[in-house]
Design a protein around this motif. Structure first.
Motif, PDB file in Angstrom:
ATOM      1  N   THR A   1     -14.407  17.804  37.628  1.00 18.24           N
ATOM      2  CA  THR A   1     -13.114  17.816  36.834  1.00 18.24           C
ATOM      3  C   THR A   1     -12.716  18.850  36.250  1.00 18.24           C
ATOM      4  OG1 THR A   1     -13.798  15.273  36.506  1.00 18.24           O
ATOM      5  CG2 THR A   1     -12.175  16.108  35.029  1.00 18.24           C
ATOM      6  N   TYR A   2     -13.762  19.569  35.532  1.00 16.86           N
ATOM      7  CA  TYR A   2     -13.619  20.940  34.712  1.00 16.86           C
ATOM      8  C   TYR A   2     -13.115  22.034  35.965  1.00 16.86           C
ATOM      9  CZ  TYR A   2     -14.117  24.670  31.693  1.00 16.86           C
ATOM     10  OH  TYR A   2     -14.048  25.873  31.011  1.00 16.86           O
ATOM     11  N   LEU A   3     -13.513  21.981  37.106  1.00 11.92           N
ATOM     12  CA  LEU A   3     -13.215  22.894  38.040  1.00 11.92           C
ATOM     13  C   LEU A   3     -11.838  22.620  38.471  1.00 11.92           C
ATOM     14  CD1 LEU A   3     -16.485  23.677  39.899  1.00 11.92           C
ATOM     15  CD2 LEU A   3     -15.465  25.042  38.295  1.00 11.92           C
ATOM     16  N   VAL A   4     -11.359  21.493  38.450  1.00  8.94           N
ATOM     17  CA  VAL A   4     -10.226  21.270  39.275  1.00  8.94           C
ATOM     18  C   VAL A   4      -9.180  21.490  37.767  1.00  8.94           C
ATOM     19  CG1 VAL A   4      -8.431  19.193  39.704  1.00  8.94           C
ATOM     20  CG2 VAL A   4     -10.779  19.434  40.923  1.00  8.94           C
ATOM     21  N   LYS A   5      -9.413  21.275  36.557  1.00 11.94           N
ATOM     22  CA  LYS A   5      -8.665  21.462  35.596  1.00 11.94           C
ATOM     23  C   LYS A   5      -8.444  23.197  35.487  1.00 11.94           C
ATOM     24  CE  LYS A   5     -10.549  22.560  31.599  1.00 11.94           C
ATOM     25  NZ  LYS A   5      -9.851  23.810  31.395  1.00 11.94           N
ATOM     26  N   SER A   6      -9.586  23.690  35.545  1.00 11.38           N
ATOM     27  CA  SER A   6      -9.489  25.176  35.525  1.00 11.38           C
ATOM     28  C   SER A   6      -8.403  25.685  36.861  1.00 11.38           C
ATOM     29  CB  SER A   6     -10.957  25.877  35.553  1.00 11.38           C
ATOM     30  OG  SER A   6     -11.533  25.399  34.598  1.00 11.38           O
ATOM     31  N   ALA A   7      -8.696  25.178  37.778  1.00  8.08           N
ATOM     32  CA  ALA A   7      -8.054  25.891  38.893  1.00  8.08           C
ATOM     33  C   ALA A   7      -6.517  25.471  38.916  1.00  8.08           C
ATOM     34  CB  ALA A   7      -8.633  25.095  40.295  1.00  8.08           C
ATOM     35  N   LEU A   8      -6.064  24.650  38.159  1.00  3.49           N
ATOM     36  CA  LEU A   8      -4.597  24.145  37.853  1.00  3.49           C
ATOM     37  C   LEU A   8      -4.101  24.859  36.694  1.00  3.49           C
ATOM     38  CD1 LEU A   8      -4.614  20.354  38.398  1.00  3.49           C
ATOM     39  CD2 LEU A   8      -4.061  22.069  39.913  1.00  3.49           C
ATOM     40  N   GLY A   9      -4.926  25.688  36.156  1.00  2.00           N
ATOM     41  CA  GLY A   9      -4.640  26.500  34.876  1.00  2.00           C
ATOM     42  C   GLY A   9      -4.464  25.702  33.417  1.00  2.00           C
ATOM     43  N   ILE A  10      -4.949  24.553  33.515  1.00  2.00           N
ATOM     44  CA  ILE A  10      -4.859  23.767  32.251  1.00  2.00           C
ATOM     45  C   ILE A  10      -6.023  24.294  31.328  1.00  2.00           C
ATOM     46  CG2 ILE A  10      -4.827  21.479  31.341  1.00  2.00           C
ATOM     47  CD1 ILE A  10      -4.074  20.606  34.109  1.00  2.00           C
ATOM     48  N   ASP A  11      -5.352  24.683  30.062  1.00  2.00           N
ATOM     49  CA  ASP A  11      -6.329  24.894  29.012  1.00  2.00           C
ATOM     50  C   ASP A  11      -6.322  23.839  27.750  1.00  2.00           C
ATOM     51  OD1 ASP A  11      -7.131  27.340  30.028  1.00  2.00           O
ATOM     52  OD2 ASP A  11      -5.485  28.588  28.904  1.00  2.00           O
ATOM     53  N   ILE A  12      -7.347  23.111  27.702  1.00  4.57           N
ATOM     54  CA  ILE A  12      -7.391  22.320  26.589  1.00  4.57           C
ATOM     55  C   ILE A  12      -7.740  22.734  25.187  1.00  4.57           C
ATOM     56  CG2 ILE A  12      -8.912  20.430  25.580  1.00  4.57           C
ATOM     57  CD1 ILE A  12      -9.877  19.896  28.485  1.00  4.57           C
ATOM     58  N   PHE A  13      -8.262  23.964  25.162  1.00  6.90           N
ATOM     59  CA  PHE A  13      -8.396  24.695  23.929  1.00  6.90           C
ATOM     60  C   PHE A  13      -7.786  26.119  24.224  1.00  6.90           C
ATOM     61  CE2 PHE A  13     -12.155  21.787  23.678  1.00  6.90           C
ATOM     62  CZ  PHE A  13     -11.669  21.026  22.550  1.00  6.90           C
ATOM     63  N   GLU A  14      -6.800  26.451  23.669  1.00  6.05           N
ATOM     64  CA  GLU A  14      -6.210  27.687  23.983  1.00  6.05           C
ATOM     65  C   GLU A  14      -7.009  28.784  23.656  1.00  6.05           C
ATOM     66  OE1 GLU A  14      -3.285  29.809  25.608  1.00  6.05           O
ATOM     67  OE2 GLU A  14      -3.103  27.641  25.181  1.00  6.05           O
ATOM     68  N   GLY A  15      -7.219  29.876  24.333  1.00  6.64           N
ATOM     69  CA  GLY A  15      -8.201  31.140  24.350  1.00  6.64           C
ATOM     70  C   GLY A  15      -9.771  30.828  24.223  1.00  6.64           C
ATOM     71  N   TYR A  16     -10.017  29.556  24.653  1.00  3.04           N
ATOM     72  CA  TYR A  16     -11.538  29.252  24.796  1.00  3.04           C
ATOM     73  C   TYR A  16     -11.953  28.566  26.166  1.00  3.04           C
ATOM     74  CZ  TYR A  16     -16.081  27.458  23.925  1.00  3.04           C
ATOM     75  OH  TYR A  16     -17.322  27.059  23.883  1.00  3.04           O
ATOM     76  N   SER A  17     -12.922  29.324  26.720  1.00  2.79           N
ATOM     77  CA  SER A  17     -13.448  28.866  27.901  1.00  2.79           C
ATOM     78  C   SER A  17     -14.967  28.817  27.905  1.00  2.79           C
ATOM     79  CB  SER A  17     -13.336  29.778  28.977  1.00  2.79           C
ATOM     80  OG  SER A  17     -13.617  29.477  30.294  1.00  2.79           O
ATOM     81  N   PHE A  18     -15.598  27.750  28.636  1.00  5.12           N
ATOM     82  CA  PHE A  18     -16.944  27.616  28.678  1.00  5.12           C
ATOM     83  C   PHE A  18     -17.493  28.627  29.749  1.00  5.12           C
ATOM     84  CE2 PHE A  18     -15.866  23.271  27.423  1.00  5.12           C
ATOM     85  CZ  PHE A  18     -16.533  23.291  26.308  1.00  5.12           C
ATOM     86  N   GLY A  19     -16.916  29.418  30.404  1.00  2.00           N
ATOM     87  CA  GLY A  19     -17.116  30.488  31.318  1.00  2.00           C
ATOM     88  C   GLY A  19     -17.480  29.960  32.703  1.00  2.00           C
ATOM     89  N   VAL A  20     -17.546  28.437  32.805  1.00  2.00           N
ATOM     90  CA  VAL A  20     -17.960  27.904  34.070  1.00  2.00           C
ATOM     91  C   VAL A  20     -16.948  28.382  35.496  1.00  2.00           C
ATOM     92  CG1 VAL A  20     -18.329  25.920  35.514  1.00  2.00           C
ATOM     93  CG2 VAL A  20     -18.828  26.057  33.081  1.00  2.00           C
ATOM     94  N   TRP A  21     -15.708  28.331  35.014  1.00  2.00           N
ATOM     95  CA  TRP A  21     -14.652  28.703  36.123  1.00  2.00           C
ATOM     96  C   TRP A  21     -14.891  30.079  36.429  1.00  2.00           C
ATOM     97  CZ3 TRP A  21     -11.898  27.000  39.629  1.00  2.00           C
ATOM     98  CH2 TRP A  21     -10.997  27.885  40.306  1.00  2.00           C
ATOM     99  N   GLY A  22     -15.050  31.025  35.494  1.00  2.00           N
ATOM    100  CA  GLY A  22     -15.558  32.467  35.843  1.00  2.00           C
ATOM    101  C   GLY A  22     -16.688  32.536  36.790  1.00  2.00           C
ATOM    102  N   TRP A  23     -17.658  31.988  36.428  1.00  2.00           N
ATOM    103  CA  TRP A  23     -18.879  31.884  37.243  1.00  2.00           C
ATOM    104  C   TRP A  23     -18.735  31.342  38.642  1.00  2.00           C
ATOM    105  CZ3 TRP A  23     -21.228  27.066  38.832  1.00  2.00           C
ATOM    106  CH2 TRP A  23     -22.262  27.300  39.760  1.00  2.00           C
ATOM    107  N   PHE A  24     -17.922  30.169  38.751  1.00  2.00           N
ATOM    108  CA  PHE A  24     -17.562  29.558  40.155  1.00  2.00           C
ATOM    109  C   PHE A  24     -16.872  30.693  40.881  1.00  2.00           C
ATOM    110  CE2 PHE A  24     -15.066  26.788  42.933  1.00  2.00           C
ATOM    111  CZ  PHE A  24     -16.242  26.227  43.274  1.00  2.00           C
ATOM    112  N   LYS A  25     -15.936  31.172  40.338  1.00  2.54           N
ATOM    113  CA  LYS A  25     -15.010  32.203  41.138  1.00  2.54           C
ATOM    114  C   LYS A  25     -16.007  33.475  41.474  1.00  2.54           C
ATOM    115  CE  LYS A  25     -11.592  33.320  38.938  1.00  2.54           C
ATOM    116  NZ  LYS A  25     -10.354  33.757  38.297  1.00  2.54           N
ATOM    117  N   GLY A  26     -16.848  33.591  40.703  1.00  2.00           N
ATOM    118  CA  GLY A  26     -17.764  34.905  41.028  1.00  2.00           C
ATOM    119  C   GLY A  26     -18.689  34.297  42.433  1.00  2.00           C
ATOM    120  N   LEU A  27     -18.978  33.264  42.502  1.00  2.00           N
ATOM    121  CA  LEU A  27     -19.628  32.862  43.628  1.00  2.00           C
ATOM    122  C   LEU A  27     -19.176  33.203  45.002  1.00  2.00           C
ATOM    123  CD1 LEU A  27     -21.018  29.334  42.480  1.00  2.00           C
ATOM    124  CD2 LEU A  27     -22.338  31.508  42.532  1.00  2.00           C
TER     125      LEU A  27
END
Length: 132
Positions: free
Chosen positions: A104-130
């Protein structure tokens, strides 16, 4: 026919004897025969892996058996089995929920939806880095 004569191990042993001999055993004798052959009677298992490992001058054997349990369980064994089932179910449910949250978090991040503006858990960046 006694209960012991219905036992699969005893039945297998008696079937290899002449009929005239099969009926001569007492229940006490059958019980002792069952104990004597019990250590060697494994039956068929879904998983039956046996081998030998040589370590220096010694050889060690291993046996891994798994399959459906056909024995009657004591009350203590039933409690342990239920506890084991509850533990496995808890682990599977926890891992399933965590996997669903990650997806769910990865889909949210892929769609560009931010729940907290300017804050990220870093999971999306890690996933894209794979995949880069």
């Amino acid at each position: 026919m006694s209960n012991l004569q219905q036992d699969p191990a005893i039945r297998s042993l008696l079937n290899r004897m002449p009929k005239s001999i099969q009926t001569t055993f007492t229940d006490d004798q059958l019980a002792h025969l069952k104990i004597a052959i019990g250590a060697r009677q494994w039956g068929n298992h879904a998983v039956d892996c046996r081998g030998v490992i040589k370590l220096f001058k010694y050889r060690y054997y291993y046996v891994v058996l798994a399959g459906r349990n056909k024995r009657e369980l004591s009350a203590k064994e039933q409690r342990i089995a239920k506890l084991g089932q509850a533990l496995v179910l808890s682990v599977v449910l926890t891992l399933s929920v965590l996997l669903m949250l990650l997806i769910t978090y990865l889909v949210k991040s892929a769609l560009g939806i931010d729940i907290f503006e300017g804050y990220s858990f870093g999971v999306w960046g890690w996933f894209k880095g794979l995949f880069n």
